[in-house]
Design an enzyme around this catalytic site. Structure first.
Site, PDB file in Angstrom:
ATOM      1  CD  GLN A 280       4.938  16.584  -1.109  1.00  0.00           C
ATOM      2  OE1 GLN A 280       4.446  17.683  -0.876  1.00  0.00           O
ATOM      3  NE2 GLN A 280       5.646  16.335  -2.191  1.00  0.00           N
TER       4      GLN A 280
ATOM      5  CE  LYS B 187       2.872  18.343  -7.355  1.00  0.00           C
ATOM      6  NZ  LYS B 187       1.770  19.038  -8.004  1.00  0.00           N
ATOM      7  CB  THR B 188       3.543  22.157 -11.999  1.00  0.00           C
ATOM      8  OG1 THR B 188       3.090  21.888 -10.673  1.00  0.00           O
ATOM      9  CG2 THR B 188       2.429  22.847 -12.762  1.00  0.00           C
TER      10      THR B 188
ATOM     11  NE  ARG C 127       5.577  22.066   1.664  1.00  0.00           N
ATOM     12  CZ  ARG C 127       5.605  21.521   0.455  1.00  0.00           C
ATOM     13  NH1 ARG C 127       5.183  22.201  -0.579  1.00  0.00           N
ATOM     14  NH2 ARG C 127       6.063  20.306   0.248  1.00  0.00           N
TER      15      ARG C 127
ATOM     16  CG  ASP D 108      -0.941  17.844  -9.885  1.00  0.00           C
ATOM     17  OD1 ASP D 108       0.116  17.288  -9.542  1.00  0.00           O
ATOM     18  OD2 ASP D 108      -1.187  19.046  -9.647  1.00  0.00           O
ATOM     19  CD  GLU D 109      -0.325  17.486  -5.208  1.00  0.00           C
ATOM     20  OE1 GLU D 109       0.197  16.490  -4.669  1.00  0.00           O
ATOM     21  OE2 GLU D 109       0.109  18.644  -5.057  1.00  0.00           O
TER      22      GLU D 109
END
Length: 676
Positions: A244, A30-31, A609, A213-214
């Site tokens: 998330q 995503k970044t 993770r 973002d997020e």
């Protein structure tokens, strides 16, 4: 540039026909999409850098984004580009428009310990639980964009009504101090835009395209701000993942994702489902666990990184046995695979679970770093002392003035401070300067004025000594004259006071060492006076929050703090009913199933993770309040795909398989030793 992206990523970067929601699964890049889109907006779509704002939730994410954009743009100008957290963007807006809200541009920002003190003073209580609950409630109201009057009107029980009254007094106090708290950095810009259309139009023109973002972590107030800034055009890209969403407890509302589809009829949704982080088995486990939650948007992560190792689930007899087993596994795995310590992470639900693992790691001389702990400079007693130092260095530092003037109490009451705040605000001067104004002095009674001027004169005296006398003498005199040790013992339990006083002495000792005319290696250097030391402390306390460089150490982290990170090998510990899912969530599950859903998302974050291997462990018995208690494995373990999991130490397991697995592992290690 765009050739390095997969097809949905490319589509997300190039889409500019209206509002866009990018559903970005864990590890789906995503970044990369956000940074490439910034580049695309400037290079291909005719936007100038100053018309673009990318908004993140943490300073770390903002720094990472800035670094990536700088690499992508290679020497091209990004002057004026905004990459900032929600709070620092809000701060920029408030600094620019402060006068419209009746603030001076150099208003102060109070941290949570400053606001805790104000709430405690209003409640006239030392009961930490009540103070924290009230502080949380005020924060929740601000995040939901509810003001004190609305909170009072909505209060359905005595406790909430009492908190609403505190909220009203709290806001009045903040305004009088010319101060804002962390939540105000979002709430006040929204109020500003509601009340002043000219300011809203100015910022809408200034920021033509937003990237958020997020997005699943936004609260009602942040969503309102985004909606106002993007206006009718809806020129934005929101990137998020409903799976998330783990911050409901602090006001984040995953419903904001659904709300987007209602509020923007032209919203386009693009899903990023290819994961570039984990093996197929790890993703199958994540998908299967999260499939038990109701879905806002259907998506399934996939990967072409190979099947990978089986997921290991181990039952330990006790917490000690669990910690020993995890540390032994890390040592054996590191030896066998020639990895580094930083490839391993131990993740847990609550900070208290780390202690026993820290002991084991220290015992085996394994380096580790821990996230989510409190910084030394964040301790209240250190901040108390630093507030005096800050005021000596700069008497116009209003929060330092407020803290030093009221800790310990010196007869300077709230009424005096409120009048001082109002006068300072009207005349656009600091609180310290206002105290010496004749017009202000005429408003106060003799006793109040004497107490205030005595304090200011004392600070002036310290300022003169700070540039002249040895730092250690000035510090010792300061602690004696404010009687700080006695203050701690009066306001804390004896044991807590002892610990806090020890911290103060440590801090003073450390400052004295730094101020000496020779450094720690015995080399002669210029002795530092208190003024120089204070500047160094301010810088250090700010820098301490910055990420250290990559150190070769096992990472210990809460699941909340681990979001956004990845590790080669993950040990997810204490996966039991009452821990993950948390006991409170289990108790509330009957009336509010969303509590268990958020815990399940936390498990999903933990699983995703891991890149190469995942170990999950739980204890059959655990000490609680001094008593040994039987424990049950978490319901989330039963939700893992059976074919991808191997159980150890579990009575329902085939002991032969576990034994064979252990034997083959041992044979491998023996063979490696023989070949050395």
């Amino acid at each position: 540039m765009l050739n390095s992206l997969n097809s949905p990523q490319r589509e997300a970067v190039k889409y500019l026909d209206g509002p866009l929601l990018v559903l970005a699964g864990a590890g789906s890049g995503k970044t990369r999409v956000i940074t490439q889109k910034i580049n695309y907006l400037i290079d291909e779509a005719g936007y100038t850098p100053k018309e673009i704002a990318a908004i993140t939730f943490t300073n770390k994410a903002a720094r990472e984004m800035q670094d990536r954009v700088a690499k992508l743009m290679q020497g091209k100008s990004t002057k004026g580009l905004t990459i900032a957290t929600f709070h620092s963007l809000g701060l920029q807006m408030l600094r620019a428009e402060a006068a419209l809200l009746g603030y001076k541009p150099q208003f102060s920002i109070l941290d949570s310990s400053d606001s805790y003190k104000i709430v405690a003073d209003i409640l006239a209580s030392t009961d930490k639980q009540i103070i924290c609950k009230t502080q949380w409630q005020i924060s929740a109201w601000k995040n939901a964009f509810i003001n004190a009057d609305q909170a009072k009107a909505q209060a359905d029980e005595d406790l909430t009504l009492a908190a609403a009254k505190v909220y009203q007094l709290y806001q009045q106090t903040l305004k009088a101090y010319q101060a804002v708290d962390f939540d105000d950095l979002i709430k006040l810009p929204v109020e500003l835009f509601e009340q002043h259309e000219s300011a809203l139009n100015k910022w809408q023109r200034k920021l033509q395209y937003l990237l958020i973002d997020e997005y699943q972590d936004t609260n009602a107030c942040q969503y309102k701000l985004v909606k106002m800034l993007t206006g009718l055009r809806g020129q934005f890209t929101a990137v998020g993942d409903d799976d998330q969403a783990i911050y409901g407890w602090r006001g984040a509302d995953v419903e904001n994702l659904r709300q987007l589809t209602d509020d923007f009829s032209k919203l386009k949704v693009i899903k990023l489902e290819q994961n570039y982080r984990s093996t197929v088995r790890i993703l199958r486990a994540a998908n299967q666990v999260i499939s038990h939650n109701p879905k806002l948007f259907e998506k399934k992560l996939w990967s072409d990184l190979g099947t990978g190792d089986l997921i290991q689930v181990s039952a330990a007899m006790s917490e000690e046995a669990e910690a020993e087993s995890v540390i032994m596994k890390i040592q054996a795995h590191k030896f066998e695979h020639r990895t580094r310590f930083l490839d391993y992470a131990i993740l847990y639900r609550g900070n208290h679970q780390a202690r026993i693992f820290e002991q084991q790691l220290r015992q085996h001389k394994i380096p580790y770093s821990i996230s989510g702990g409190q910084s030394f400079f964040d301790k209240a007693e250190i901040k108390d002392l630093v507030s005096y130092l800050r005021l000596i260095a700069n008497e116009d530092d209003d929060p330092a003035f407020i803290r030093a003037a009221t800790t310990p109490k010196k007869g300077i009451g709230n009424t005096t401070l409120e009048r001082l705040g109002e006068f300072a605000s009207r005349h656009k001067i600091s609180l310290f300067a206002a105290a010496f104004e004749a017009d202000f002095q005429s408003e106060l009674g003799n006793k109040q004025l004497d107490d205030l001027l005595n304090f200011c004169a004392y600070i002036n005296k310290l300022q003169q000594r700070a540039v002249r006398d040895p730092a250690n003498e000035v510090l010792d005199d300061l602690l004696n004259s404010i009687q700080y040790e006695a203050f701690l013992y009066d306001s804390e339990e004896p044991r807590a006071a002892e610990g806090k006083w020890a911290n103060v002495l440590d801090f003073v000792g450390w400052l004295n060492k730094k101020g000496e005319a020779s450094d720690e290696y015995g080399h002669q250097s210029e002795a530092k006076n208190l003024l120089e030391l204070t500047q160094m402390v301010s810088l250090m306390s700010m820098l301490e929050g910055q990420e250290a460089g990559e150190v070769d150490a096992v990472k210990l982290s809460t699941l909340h703090a681990a979001k956004g990170l990845e590790f080669g090998h993950v040990f997810l510990i204490g996966v039991e009913e009452g821990i993950l899912p948390h006991r409170e969530s289990v108790d509330l599950a009957a009336t509010d199933p969303t509590k268990i859903e958020e815990e399940r998302r936390l498990m999903y974050v933990g699983i995703t993770r891991a890149q190469k291997s995942l170990n999950i462990s739980w204890c059959k018995k655990r000490k609680r309040a001094g008593e040994m208690e039987q424990c049950e494995p978490s319901r989330f373990i039963a939700e893992l795909p059976k074919d991808d999991v191997r159980h150890f130490g579990n009575p329902f397991n085939d002991p032969e398989i576990s034994k064979d697995f252990g034997k083959s592992k041992m044979a491998n290690i023996k063979a490696m030793l023989a070949n050395k």
